[in-house]
Scaffold this motif. Sequence first.
Motif, PDB file in Angstrom:
ATOM      1  N   ASP A  41       0.820  -1.221   0.000  1.00 47.90           N
ATOM      2  CA  ASP A  41       0.000   0.000   0.000  1.00 47.90           C
ATOM      3  C   ASP A  41       0.852   1.268   0.000  1.00 47.90           C
ATOM      4  OD1 ASP A  41      -2.035   1.832   0.190  1.00 47.90           O
ATOM      5  OD2 ASP A  41      -2.441   1.464   2.305  1.00 47.90           O
ATOM      6  N   PRO A  42       1.139   1.822  -1.202  1.00 45.26           N
ATOM      7  CA  PRO A  42       1.997   3.011  -1.289  1.00 45.26           C
ATOM      8  C   PRO A  42       1.507   4.192  -0.449  1.00 45.26           C
ATOM      9  CG  PRO A  42       1.637   2.069  -3.462  1.00 45.26           C
ATOM     10  CD  PRO A  42       0.745   1.312  -2.512  1.00 45.26           C
ATOM     11  N   ARG A  43       0.234   4.511  -0.519  1.00 40.57           N
ATOM     12  CA  ARG A  43      -0.219   5.712   0.184  1.00 40.57           C
ATOM     13  C   ARG A  43      -0.507   5.493   1.666  1.00 40.57           C
ATOM     14  NH1 ARG A  43      -4.578   8.886  -3.441  1.00 40.57           N
ATOM     15  NH2 ARG A  43      -4.346  10.482  -1.842  1.00 40.57           N
ATOM     16  N   ARG A  44      -0.521   4.267   2.053  1.00 45.16           N
ATOM     17  CA  ARG A  44      -0.730   3.920   3.476  1.00 45.16           C
ATOM     18  C   ARG A  44      -2.053   4.439   4.023  1.00 45.16           C
ATOM     19  NH1 ARG A  44       4.138   6.047   6.441  1.00 45.16           N
ATOM     20  NH2 ARG A  44       5.154   6.696   4.542  1.00 45.16           N
ATOM     21  N   PHE A  45      -3.076   4.471   3.187  1.00 50.27           N
ATOM     22  CA  PHE A  45      -4.414   4.788   3.685  1.00 50.27           C
ATOM     23  C   PHE A  45      -5.115   3.527   4.159  1.00 50.27           C
ATOM     24  CE2 PHE A  45      -5.203   8.813   0.909  1.00 50.27           C
ATOM     25  CZ  PHE A  45      -4.250   9.491   1.666  1.00 50.27           C
ATOM     26  N   GLY A  46      -4.589   2.375   3.805  1.00 41.65           N
ATOM     27  CA  GLY A  46      -5.193   1.107   4.205  1.00 41.65           C
ATOM     28  C   GLY A  46      -4.972   0.831   5.689  1.00 41.65           C
ATOM     29  N   ARG A  47      -5.692  -0.135   6.203  1.00 43.59           N
ATOM     30  CA  ARG A  47      -5.591  -0.486   7.618  1.00 43.59           C
ATOM     31  C   ARG A  47      -5.683  -1.992   7.801  1.00 43.59           C
ATOM     32  NH1 ARG A  47      -3.996   3.805   7.646  1.00 43.59           N
ATOM     33  NH2 ARG A  47      -4.581   5.643   8.846  1.00 43.59           N
ATOM     34  N   LEU A  48      -4.917  -2.485   8.764  1.00 41.23           N
ATOM     35  CA  LEU A  48      -4.979  -3.900   9.128  1.00 41.23           C
ATOM     36  C   LEU A  48      -5.412  -4.004  10.579  1.00 41.23           C
ATOM     37  CD1 LEU A  48      -1.630  -5.244   7.614  1.00 41.23           C
ATOM     38  CD2 LEU A  48      -3.906  -5.222   6.580  1.00 41.23           C
ATOM     39  N   GLU A  49      -6.290  -4.952  10.834  1.00 40.61           N
ATOM     40  CA  GLU A  49      -6.838  -5.081  12.180  1.00 40.61           C
ATOM     41  C   GLU A  49      -6.990  -6.559  12.533  1.00 40.61           C
ATOM     42  OE1 GLU A  49     -10.676  -3.263  12.399  1.00 40.61           O
ATOM     43  OE2 GLU A  49     -10.902  -3.634  14.550  1.00 40.61           O
ATOM     44  N   PHE A  50      -6.685  -6.892  13.782  1.00 42.46           N
ATOM     45  CA  PHE A  50      -6.937  -8.249  14.271  1.00 42.46           C
ATOM     46  C   PHE A  50      -7.964  -8.174  15.387  1.00 42.46           C
ATOM     47  CE2 PHE A  50      -6.384 -11.674  17.274  1.00 42.46           C
ATOM     48  CZ  PHE A  50      -6.414 -12.772  16.438  1.00 42.46           C
ATOM     49  N   ARG A  51      -8.992  -9.024  15.296  1.00 38.05           N
ATOM     50  CA  ARG A  51     -10.028  -9.024  16.343  1.00 38.05           C
ATOM     51  C   ARG A  51     -10.326 -10.416  16.833  1.00 38.05           C
ATOM     52  NH1 ARG A  51     -14.396  -4.527  14.836  1.00 38.05           N
ATOM     53  NH2 ARG A  51     -15.780  -5.980  15.869  1.00 38.05           N
ATOM     54  N   GLU A  52     -10.362 -10.543  18.133  1.00 38.18           N
ATOM     55  CA  GLU A  52     -10.850 -11.782  18.733  1.00 38.18           C
ATOM     56  C   GLU A  52     -12.367 -11.745  18.649  1.00 38.18           C
ATOM     57  OE1 GLU A  52      -9.151 -14.247  20.053  1.00 38.18           O
ATOM     58  OE2 GLU A  52      -7.135 -13.430  20.421  1.00 38.18           O
TER      59      GLU A  52
END
Length: 281
Positions: free
Chosen positions: A122-133
């Motif tokens: 992701d070049p612009r770094r607008f994306g997001r990664l999330e981990f949820r239980e």
Amino acid sequence: METIARGVNERVRGDVVVGTWFGAHREPFKTPHAEQAKGLAGRVVLAVHRTGKHIVCELGPAGMGGAASTGRSGAGTMPEAQWIVHLGMTGRLLVTTPEAPVAAHTHARVELKSGRELRFVDPRRFGRLEFRELSAAAGFGGPGLDPLTVEAEDFAKLFKGRKLVIKAALLNQTLLAGVGNIYADESLFRAGIRPGRRAGRLTRAELERLRTALKSVLEHAIRLGGSSVSDYVDANGVKGFFQLEHCVYMRTGQPCRVCEKPIQRILVGGRGTHFCTNCQR
DNA sequence: CATTTCACCTGGTGGC
DNA sequence: TGCCACCAGGTGAAAT
């Protein structure tokens, strides 16, 4: 997102996480690296699907032996956690091998037992990664309704009494989850409605035209693998073809495909908005 | 509250 | 060629 989720699902379902790597940037991560790494470790990927614009990886318990090649290990197992990927404007989720050259702006790598590797670039770094239980809390899903399945009554209710313009309302993810800039413009064109109309002033007939236009334009786009405007690719790095069907999006000044009048571009809520002054009222 | 604006990022394109 | 303005699949916090 639908195209990407399907592609990833086909290639990683049943596989098992054997290692993770996260880049040094703070931005792309909603959940801290260490927490994601710990949460993903050893888990089986039960399924990958789309919710709104999010790609959701349903994760089963760690220590389940299967790999993608063995078929449906974990079938029937309840998800215990989710790894949620939002691609922002320029994000990609690719299935490669660990040996494949690492593209610039690769922020996460998830190594799988089968020998595949899932990569978030992701070049612009607008994306997001999330981990949820998923302990007691409900699964991931925002308040927005899905445009592919929403019914007439619920759709109309979303816009009742609203003063904002319809284009902005379509992009509001708390109303409808999953409509982006391309499909907002394309559906308004197909419904013959100007993007600057007040949402609450649309007639019931117009709203119904909009709902069906939105649904059919999304279904059509999914069949064609999405819109590859510049660097969009699916999990296999393959481009979609819906951009060839665009009537207005990024066609400023070009002739309308119906009436030949030049397509106009205006700003609505800071987003480029394209429409035909003749076909849309 | 509902709605609007702007910051967050990098890269590609087109004008001069 | 370089420099600069402007544009881009999206949000979410801050301002109005």
